[in-house]
Design a protein around this motif. Structure first.
Motif, mmCIF file in Angstrom:
data_model
loop_
_atom_site.group_PDB
_atom_site.id
_atom_site.type_symbol
_atom_site.label_atom_id
_atom_site.label_comp_id
_atom_site.label_asym_id
_atom_site.label_seq_id
_atom_site.Cartn_x
_atom_site.Cartn_y
_atom_site.Cartn_z
ATOM 1 N N VAL A 18 -8.285 -0.860 -20.643
ATOM 2 C CA VAL A 18 -7.016 -1.210 -20.002
ATOM 3 C C VAL A 18 -7.108 -1.010 -18.489
ATOM 4 O O VAL A 18 -6.656 -1.855 -17.701
ATOM 5 N N CYS A 19 -7.708 0.088 -18.080
ATOM 6 C CA CYS A 19 -7.847 0.369 -16.645
ATOM 7 C C CYS A 19 -8.793 -0.631 -15.977
ATOM 8 O O CYS A 19 -8.505 -1.171 -14.905
ATOM 9 N N ALA A 20 -9.934 -0.869 -16.621
ATOM 10 C CA ALA A 20 -10.946 -1.737 -16.023
ATOM 11 C C ALA A 20 -10.479 -3.183 -15.910
ATOM 12 O O ALA A 20 -10.906 -3.910 -15.002
ATOM 13 N N ASN A 21 -9.607 -3.601 -16.814
ATOM 14 C CA ASN A 21 -9.159 -4.994 -16.824
ATOM 15 C C ASN A 21 -7.913 -5.249 -15.977
ATOM 16 O O ASN A 21 -7.474 -6.402 -15.858
ATOM 17 N N ALA A 22 -7.349 -4.211 -15.395
ATOM 18 C CA ALA A 22 -6.169 -4.390 -14.549
ATOM 19 C C ALA A 22 -6.581 -5.033 -13.228
ATOM 20 O O ALA A 22 -7.517 -4.568 -12.563
ATOM 21 N N GLN A 23 -5.893 -6.091 -12.857
ATOM 22 C CA GLN A 23 -6.227 -6.795 -11.619
ATOM 23 C C GLN A 23 -6.019 -5.892 -10.408
ATOM 24 O O GLN A 23 -4.956 -5.314 -10.227
ATOM 25 N N GLY A 24 -7.061 -5.742 -9.596
ATOM 26 C CA GLY A 24 -6.993 -4.901 -8.412
ATOM 27 C C GLY A 24 -7.727 -3.587 -8.556
ATOM 28 O O GLY A 24 -8.046 -2.925 -7.567
ATOM 29 N N ILE A 25 -8.014 -3.173 -9.798
ATOM 30 C CA ILE A 25 -8.751 -1.924 -10.022
ATOM 31 C C ILE A 25 -10.245 -2.230 -9.960
ATOM 32 O O ILE A 25 -10.774 -3.002 -10.765
ATOM 33 N N ALA B 167 -1.875 -0.582 -9.569
ATOM 34 C CA ALA B 167 -2.769 -1.613 -9.034
ATOM 35 C C ALA B 167 -2.019 -2.530 -8.075
ATOM 36 O O ALA B 167 -2.548 -2.925 -7.030
ATOM 37 N N GLN B 168 -0.781 -2.866 -8.418
ATOM 38 C CA GLN B 168 0.025 -3.731 -7.542
ATOM 39 C C GLN B 168 0.423 -3.033 -6.248
ATOM 40 O O GLN B 168 0.799 -3.684 -5.274
ATOM 41 N N MET B 169 0.323 -1.700 -6.226
ATOM 42 C CA MET B 169 0.652 -0.943 -5.020
ATOM 43 C C MET B 169 -0.592 -0.564 -4.213
ATOM 44 O O MET B 169 -0.525 0.266 -3.309
ATOM 45 N N GLY B 170 -1.727 -1.176 -4.531
ATOM 46 C CA GLY B 170 -2.925 -0.966 -3.724
ATOM 47 C C GLY B 170 -3.922 0.030 -4.270
ATOM 48 O O GLY B 170 -4.963 0.266 -3.636
ATOM 49 N N THR B 171 -3.655 0.617 -5.433
ATOM 50 C CA THR B 171 -4.619 1.542 -6.026
ATOM 51 C C THR B 171 -5.854 0.770 -6.457
ATOM 52 O O THR B 171 -5.756 -0.255 -7.140
ATOM 53 N N MET C 272 0.834 -1.202 0.000
ATOM 54 C CA MET C 272 0.000 0.000 0.000
ATOM 55 C C MET C 272 0.865 1.247 0.000
ATOM 56 O O MET C 272 1.790 1.379 0.798
ATOM 57 N N LEU C 273 0.555 2.173 -0.903
ATOM 58 C CA LEU C 273 1.269 3.447 -0.947
ATOM 59 C C LEU C 273 0.896 4.289 0.263
ATOM 60 O O LEU C 273 -0.289 4.508 0.537
ATOM 61 N N GLN C 274 1.909 4.786 0.963
ATOM 62 C CA GLN C 274 1.670 5.594 2.152
ATOM 63 C C GLN C 274 2.767 6.632 2.272
ATOM 64 O O GLN C 274 3.938 6.343 2.027
ATOM 65 N N ASP C 275 2.377 7.861 2.639
ATOM 66 C CA ASP C 275 3.389 8.904 2.778
ATOM 67 C C ASP C 275 3.859 9.014 4.226
ATOM 68 O O ASP C 275 3.435 8.246 5.101
ATOM 69 N N SER C 276 4.737 9.962 4.481
ATOM 70 C CA SER C 276 5.338 10.088 5.808
ATOM 71 C C SER C 276 4.367 10.635 6.852
ATOM 72 O O SER C 276 4.684 10.676 8.036
ATOM 73 N N PHE C 277 3.167 11.040 6.408
ATOM 74 C CA PHE C 277 2.154 11.548 7.333
ATOM 75 C C PHE C 277 1.065 10.510 7.580
ATOM 76 O O PHE C 277 0.045 10.816 8.191
ATOM 77 N N GLY C 278 1.286 9.288 7.093
ATOM 78 C CA GLY C 278 0.349 8.195 7.328
ATOM 79 C C GLY C 278 -0.830 8.154 6.381
ATOM 80 O O GLY C 278 -1.742 7.335 6.552
ATOM 81 N N ARG C 279 -0.841 9.030 5.356
ATOM 82 C CA ARG C 279 -1.953 9.027 4.397
ATOM 83 C C ARG C 279 -1.749 7.909 3.377
ATOM 84 O O ARG C 279 -0.649 7.731 2.855
ATOM 85 N N ARG C 280 -2.814 7.175 3.077
ATOM 86 C CA ARG C 280 -2.748 6.081 2.128
ATOM 87 C C ARG C 280 -3.396 6.490 0.802
ATOM 88 O O ARG C 280 -4.375 7.241 0.790
ATOM 89 N N PHE C 281 -2.864 5.932 -0.275
ATOM 90 C CA PHE C 281 -3.255 6.391 -1.603
ATOM 91 C C PHE C 281 -3.880 5.253 -2.406
ATOM 92 O O PHE C 281 -3.194 4.386 -2.923
ATOM 93 N N TYR C 282 -5.209 5.292 -2.463
ATOM 94 C CA TYR C 282 -5.992 4.283 -3.157
ATOM 95 C C TYR C 282 -6.395 4.743 -4.561
ATOM 96 O O TYR C 282 -7.017 3.975 -5.300
ATOM 97 N N TYR C 283 -6.083 5.978 -4.912
ATOM 98 C CA TYR C 283 -6.768 6.661 -5.995
ATOM 99 C C TYR C 283 -5.730 7.338 -6.893
ATOM 100 O O TYR C 283 -4.892 8.100 -6.422
ATOM 101 N N LEU C 284 -5.788 7.035 -8.194
ATOM 102 C CA LEU C 284 -4.895 7.651 -9.180
ATOM 103 C C LEU C 284 -5.702 8.470 -10.161
ATOM 104 O O LEU C 284 -6.672 7.982 -10.740
ATOM 105 N N ARG C 285 -5.278 9.712 -10.353
ATOM 106 C CA ARG C 285 -5.856 10.568 -11.397
ATOM 107 C C ARG C 285 -4.860 10.606 -12.555
ATOM 108 O O ARG C 285 -3.752 11.125 -12.399
#
Length: 321
Positions: free
Chosen positions: A80-87, A54-58, A1-14
């Motif tokens: 391509v986005c819809a077929n990625a495993q984990g999205i 997707a492999q990093m938790g998005t 899971m992507l996480q920054d130094s402030f503990g925020r987790r990133f589930y969402y890619l624009r």
């Protein structure tokens, strides 16, 4: 899971796939698109990027622009986005001028949500704000998306002196329309500082007004954006507010951004983009993952919009907001 130094987790890619737009919205590209021809991310590069995230938790990807439907391969991008495993959710932001004819193929490709930039329900005011007399086409696009089972949200930039009319007209529209309208405070960008000063208005009084009228906040999902959304038992639709100048706006940040040229932006108002293009062109998923993970150490606790610092963002078409 992507996480920054402030503990925020990133589930969402624009993910922006073009910075080109054929509308001329006053707060973004009032003189039309002025950019030069560029080589935007290819379908293969997008596939590498999406699978790495997707492999990093998005779990959620939003396709943005510019205007993403100007890409001829937009349905392939969605696929391509819809077929990625984990999205689990694929969304798109659009002005909806071409959505009426694209809603069906996009839905079949896997589009689950569409956010439509629509600043007025009055045809004359719409033309004034967008530079095009296409309100009917946009409304047809909304209807087409709903018929295909796509979740529809409408983004409306609150603007002085139109804000009271915007709130009145959209609230009335939601009596029967099963969509969510989010009022967004105008954000200052590098090219539009004068426009910002004359047109910015706080959303706080309007939020308080709606709460007093019986609109109640609803719980926000972990992959949702920063909007405060409200529901009312007498309305088919919902209302929301995005208030980037509130003191706690960045506390729940859960998204990262990639430009159409393959640069990672840790914030919409970051000072620079971090170039991922080499790794994307070589199809190196592992290198993309390592680059993004390492880069998160530099993510700041907040933007600095309150101080008039807008970073590298010249206009919203650069990154899709």
């Amino acid at each position: 899971m992507l996480q920054d130094s402030f503990g925020r987790r990133f589930y969402y890619l624009r993910l922006s796939i073009t910075d080109v737009c054929n509308f001329r919205c006053q707060y973004c590209l009032p003189d039309g698109y002025q950019g030069e021809a560029q080589q935007f991310l290819s379908l293969n590069e997008i596939s590498t990027l999406v699978n790495a995230f997707a492999q990093m938790g998005t779990a959620k990807i939003r396709i943005t622009g510019g205007e993403p439907t100007l890409r001829r391969d937009i349905t392939d991008v969605i696929g391509v986005c819809a077929n990625a495993q984990g999205i689990s959710k694929v969304a798109m932001t659009t002005h909806a001028g071409r959505l009426a004819k694209l809603a069906r193929p996009l839905a079949k490709a896997g589009l689950g949500q569409v956010n439509i930039s629509l600043d007025s329900l009055d045809p004359g005011q719409f033309a004034l704000l967008s530079g095009h007399d296409k309100l009917a086409a946009v409304l047809d696009g909304i209807e087409a998306a709903l018929l295909e089972g796509v979740n529809v949200k409408v983004n409306t930039v609150l603007l002085r002196p139109f804000a009271k009319e915007q709130l009145r007209d959209f609230t009335a529209w939601l009596k029967e329309m099963p969509v969510t309208v989010r009022f967004i405070e105008l954000m200052e960008t590098g090219q539009h500082k004068t426009f910002f000063k004359s047109h910015h208005i706080s959303a706080q009084p309007y939020l308080a007004q709606l709460k007093a009228q019986g609109w109640t906040p609803i719980e926000r999902s972990k992959d949702a954006g920063p909007a405060i959304e409200l529901a009312h038992p007498d309305y088919a639709g919902r209302l929301g507010f995005i208030m980037p100048y509130s003191s706690d706006f960045c506390d729940s940040c859960n998204r990262l951004r990639i430009t159409a040229l393959g640069k990672l932006h840790l914030c919409l108002f970051a000072d620079q983009g971090l170039d991922l293009r080499d790794a994307l062109q070589s199809g190196d998923v592992a290198a993309v993952k390592a680059f993004v993970t390492d880069s998160l150490a530099d993510k700041k606790v907040s933007h600095y919009l309150q101080e008039g610092i807008t970073g590298i963002t010249r206009n919203l078409s650069m990154l899709g907001g």
